[in-house]
Write an enzyme that holds these catalytic residues in place. Structure first.
Site, mmCIF file in Angstrom:
data_model
loop_
_atom_site.group_PDB
_atom_site.id
_atom_site.type_symbol
_atom_site.label_atom_id
_atom_site.label_comp_id
_atom_site.label_asym_id
_atom_site.label_seq_id
_atom_site.Cartn_x
_atom_site.Cartn_y
_atom_site.Cartn_z
ATOM 1 C CE LYS B 242 -3.657 2.591 2.054
ATOM 2 N NZ LYS B 242 -3.020 3.756 1.401
ATOM 3 N NE ARG B 247 -6.891 3.998 -6.404
ATOM 4 C CZ ARG B 247 -7.937 3.370 -5.895
ATOM 5 N NH1 ARG B 247 -8.330 3.620 -4.666
ATOM 6 N NH2 ARG B 247 -8.608 2.486 -6.602
ATOM 7 C CD GLU B 290 -1.270 5.502 -3.944
ATOM 8 O OE1 GLU B 290 -2.152 4.771 -4.433
ATOM 9 O OE2 GLU B 290 -1.402 6.116 -2.877
ATOM 10 C CE LYS B 416 -8.143 2.383 4.145
ATOM 11 N NZ LYS B 416 -8.246 3.758 3.651
#
Lengths: 345, 548
Positions: B242, B247, B290, B416
């Site tokens: 992550k 984003r 990302e 997540k």
């Protein structure tokens, strides 16, 4: 004439205190809210209508009560009480000694609510004023407009089969909003803390509509579409479950600011206050003709600076009155609620 | 739940919009908000509805006057000294509302105008001279009531912040026009002009064709709130790092490149690094991934990106010091076809193919595939997760291999699994009143750690306490203020809090020499005295370990 001491406002010539926050020999009490009327003093002087409330809240003590504009002499100081318009019995204290006149406002509002007695401007040399809402953003709408908002809100809840829970300080606001509530329904219930005050006032001869106390036996059916009046602390307690489905509305001057209303996380906020708004404060101060003004609890630095700029001699004074009305309310009502706990759960 | 109409709610004209804002601002439940919006969308005029959609999705008209002018005009009308206006502003926490509260009662009964009328007028005003602006705005103030003025001021100053999420609005529209929520979410995203778009065009199948820039609504994951073992067979899951970035979607359609952030902001110009993709990506491609500061395929701390994110124009120096890459992890459109319904596995294969083709071009490409982490057991994965911070990641993402790409935050298929935050115990030294919901309450605090016999401030934190705790701290601040600097109070260093944060980097903006990422109060350490807080040396040590 008055000295600001760590026990409270002290009159050396008369040897008494006004609204002391520590126990003293002789206390003069402006009104029965807990930050002004504290336990432990040897004797109390107050207005006739404040007396039953002090008895309810402080128990048996040595009390003396007087009417408005009925002077008493204490060690040569001429003392009289005058309507402050804040809650039932609330009074300003006028002191006269050697030709000098001081007035302490206690808490006050200038709009007449039909219950508390109309605020009386009293001429004086020195005026000690509260400043709970001492900023110009606090300019109240006329009370009838707010009452209409409350009535409409209740009607709207009724049309959705919801109970309307109105959060109001148990002494003062709770009685005042009955006017708006009665316009819609006679089906009115109250939390024990509100009910006790209500009963005391009715016994003292104040004409108030009948309300019922919420008890564990109160049938849920009867509560449907009714109005329930409860003190601030009750809103977050399990006591509320009984009223489901319900909507919560808070009646407080703090609701004037949206952020404040949202923070309290309720369905509606009504900016109805028992304190003077900014124009009310200025008008009251002006009407006293005082050259010297002491500003206590609230926005004292802003109000005193403004008065100074207007040519008055003004100074802020630190007291232990309602540092933040909400917090005091919460403390007090939590106390009452815990007393009531066995009965309400 | 069908009879949801507020009897007091009018949808007519500007008053209707003001009462909608009022209801949305005070209602506490999502259902009530959805009902109020849906009622509005059923009854209000079409031009107004389009603007409501636009405003609540962050598309307000350009600002025509600045705060200082508004403030001055209000002070002029009310005759209040500037210091008192400012005192009011600090208490209310919102300029538009402060002005609405201070202005005298309206004195003209004007003709009721619509929301779109006011917005059109404001748009026209953008080209006008200052006296004309003043004339229009102060005239408007004189005939609107308090609630309407507030809304009018917010149209000028922006940011309604009344707790209407995109999701609530999409659901309300979906209820009103009987279309699926994901379709609506897509329709109202991207680039469209509320001034020229008709309500029917916006929500009609025919109207949707033109906009090539339109991103897809992002699929968002919930935080894992249980042991991963509860997710079942590890073989059904894909794990990725992550990343701690922005984003974003990179879109190539019609030979044009668009970069969107999750906040639905078109950011193409902010990232010139990606321009090379305009020629290299095939038409009809949408990447999800990302936006990260990074050199080659090595991510840099997020704070590096913050130095350039707010700038209108990115300087050469910033491009060198804070280069940006894109870690792609999903493919939403392939060869012009929306493939969000395909399983992740399939989308991933196509994504890898696209990124490989890019690399084969021989140019330096700012796009990397966010690697899949292979693991056999949940225990093994837990051990891998421990290395997150070394790699510049915040933890792991867990995605069901068969999952479709859904719309918005949906529970079940994507999770997540973040690392526990870093923490440090600190003492509160300054307090300031909050804004909006927390106005008139001291809720913004500055914290310090010990350095010998001195206290050194190192961070602010705004959130993490309950309303009750805020009230208690607020009462403490009011009783223990040492000095007052404008809105800021210096308080007795007595209350100790545990501050949690996601990252730490060197900074010369703070006396302490560090800057934290996402600092917040994790708890009030009533059990600790100021003598027991962490030291500057402790902070520096965290910086050495995690701040590279």
């Amino acid at each position: 004439m008055i000295r600001f001491t760590d026990k409270g406002l002290y009159c050396p010539a008369g040897n008494f205190y006004i609204d002391p926050w520590q126990p003293v020999e002789r206390a003069v009490i402006t009104h029965a809210h807990s930050d002004h009327a504290r336990a432990g003093s040897a004797s109390y002087l107050c207005h006739h209508l404040t007396l039953p409330l002090l008895q309810l809240r402080l128990g048996n003590n040595h009390y003396q009560s007087v009417g408005w504009n009925e002077p008493v002499f204490i060690n040569g100081v001429r003392l009289s009480l005058h309507p402050a318009g804040h809650i039932i019995g609330s009074s300003q204290v006028r002191l006269e000694h050697n030709g000098e006149v001081w007035v302490f406002s206690g808490d006050y509002k200038t709009e007449h609510d039909g219950l508390s007695g109309a605020f009386e401007p009293v001429r004086c040399h020195t005026f000690i004023t509260e400043s709970t809402f001492g900023l110009p953003i606090y300019t109240w709408k006329p009370q009838q407009v707010i009452y209409d908002d409350i009535s409409n809100w209740i009607r709207n809840n009724q049309s959705h089969q919801k109970t309307s829970v109105l959060i109001a300080y148990s002494l003062g606001k709770a009685q005042r909003i009955l006017e708006a509530v009665s316009a819609v329904t006679g089906n009115i219930y109250a939390h024990g803390a509100v009910y006790n005050v209500h009963e005391t006032l009715q016994q003292a001869g104040i004409p108030l509509p009948d309300i019922r106390r919420v008890t564990p036996e109160t049938p849920r059916e009867q509560l449907k579409g009714s109005v329930v009046i409860a003190p601030p602390g009750a809103a977050e307690s399990p006591w509320m479950k009984k009223f489901t489905p319900y909507a919560v509305g808070v009646c407080s001057g703090w609701m004037q600011v949206r952020g404040h209303a949202r923070r309290s996380n309720v369905d509606a906020g009504f900016a109805l206050s028992d304190h003077a708004d900014w124009p009310g404060l200025l008008q009251a101060i002006n009407a006293t003709g005082a050259q010297k003004v002491f500003v206590t609890h609230g926005f004292q630095s802003a109000l005193s600076r403004y008065l100074n700029e207007q040519g008055l001699e003004a100074a802020e004074v630190k007291t232990e009155y309602g540092n933040d009305e909400e917090i005091t309310e919460l403390k007090e009502e939590n106390g009452i609620i815990s007393e009531q706990a066995p009965e309400t759960t | 739940m069908s009879s949801s109409t507020e009897i007091s709610l009018t949808t007519n004209g500007f008053t209707g919009f003001a009462s909608l804002v009022q209801v949305l601002g005070t209602s506490t439940g999502t259902n009530e908000k959805t009902d109020a919006l849906s009622y509005y969308f059923t009854h209000a005029a079409d031009e107004d509805k389009v603007w409501v959609i636009a405003i609540f999705s962050g598309r307000r008209p350009k600002r025509v006057v600045n705060s200082t002018l508004l403030q001055n005009w209000c002070a002029e009308i009310t005759g209040l000294p500037v210091w008192l206006f400012e005192e009011c502003y600090h208490t209310v926490g919102d300029l538009g509302e402060t002005i609405a509260l201070l202005l005298p009662e309206p004195d003209i009964q004007g003709q009721q105008k619509s929301l779109s009328w006011y917005i059109d007028a404001l748009i026209r005003l953008s080209k006008a001279e200052e006296p004309e602006k003043k004339q229009f705005i102060t005239d408007t103030w004189r005939h609107l009531n308090r609630e309407e003025r507030f809304v009018f001021n917010k149209l000028i100053t922006g940011g309604f912040r009344i707790g209407v999420s995109q999701k609530v609005m999409v659901n309300a529209l979906s209820k009103t026009v009987q279309m699926d929520a994901p379709v609506i979410a897509h329709r109202i995203s991207g680039n469209w002009d509320p001034g020229t778009t008709k309500f029917s065009e916006l929500l009609n199948n025919e109207g949707a064709a033109a906009d090539h820039s339109k991103p897809y609504p992002f699929y968002l994951a919930y935080a894992l709130d249980k042991e991963p073992a509860a997710l079942g067979d590890p073989q059904e899951w894909q794990a990725e790092w992550k990343w701690d970035g922005i984003r974003g979607q990179i879109i190539k359609r019609n030979r044009q490149l668009f970069v969107w952030s999750r906040g639905e902001e078109l950011m193409t110009d902010k990232f010139p690094e990606y321009q090379v993709l305009e020629n290299l990506l095939p038409d009809g491609t949408v990447l999800d991934g990302e936006i990260l500061p990074g050199r080659g395929d090595t991510p840099l701390p997020f704070s590096v990106l913050q130095t350039r994110i707010g700038r209108k124009n990115v300087s050469k120096k910033q491009l060198q010091e804070a280069p940006v890459v894109f870690y792609a992890y999903d493919l939403l459109e392939y060869d012009g076809v929306d493939i969000r319904d395909q399983p992740l596995e399939t989308r991933r294969k196509l994504l890898e193919q696209i990124v490989n083709d890019l690399s084969a071009s021989g140019r330096a490409i700012p796009v990397f595939i966010s690697p899949v982490i292979s693991f056999k057991t949940w225990e093994a994965l837990a051990a891998i997760r421990e290395r997150s911070r070394e790699l510049g990641a915040e933890g792991l993402m867990l995605k069901r291999i068969q999952s479709a790409y859904q719309v918005g935050r949906k529970i079940g298929d994507w999770w997540k699994w973040k690392m526990d935050a870093l923490t440090i115990d600190a003492v509160m030294v300054y307090a300031q009143k909050g804004h909006g919901r927390r106005s008139n309450l001291y809720t913004d605090y500055t914290f310090a750690v010990q350095d010998g016999d001195k206290l050194v401030t190192f961070t602010k934190a705004y959130s993490g306490l309950t309303d009750k705790e805020f009230a208690q701290v607020d009462a403490f601040v009011k009783r223990n203020s040492l000095e007052k600097f404008g809105p800021v109070r210096t308080v007795k260093p007595e209350l100790v809090f545990e501050i949690a944060f996601e990252g730490i980097a060197a900074s010369n903006r703070h006396k302490s020499g560090v800057a934290l990422r996402f600092p917040r109060i994790s708890r009030w350490r009533k059990d600790k005295t100021p003598g027991e807080i962490n030291t500057l040396a402790d902070l520096k040590q965290l910086l050495d370990v995690y701040g590279k």
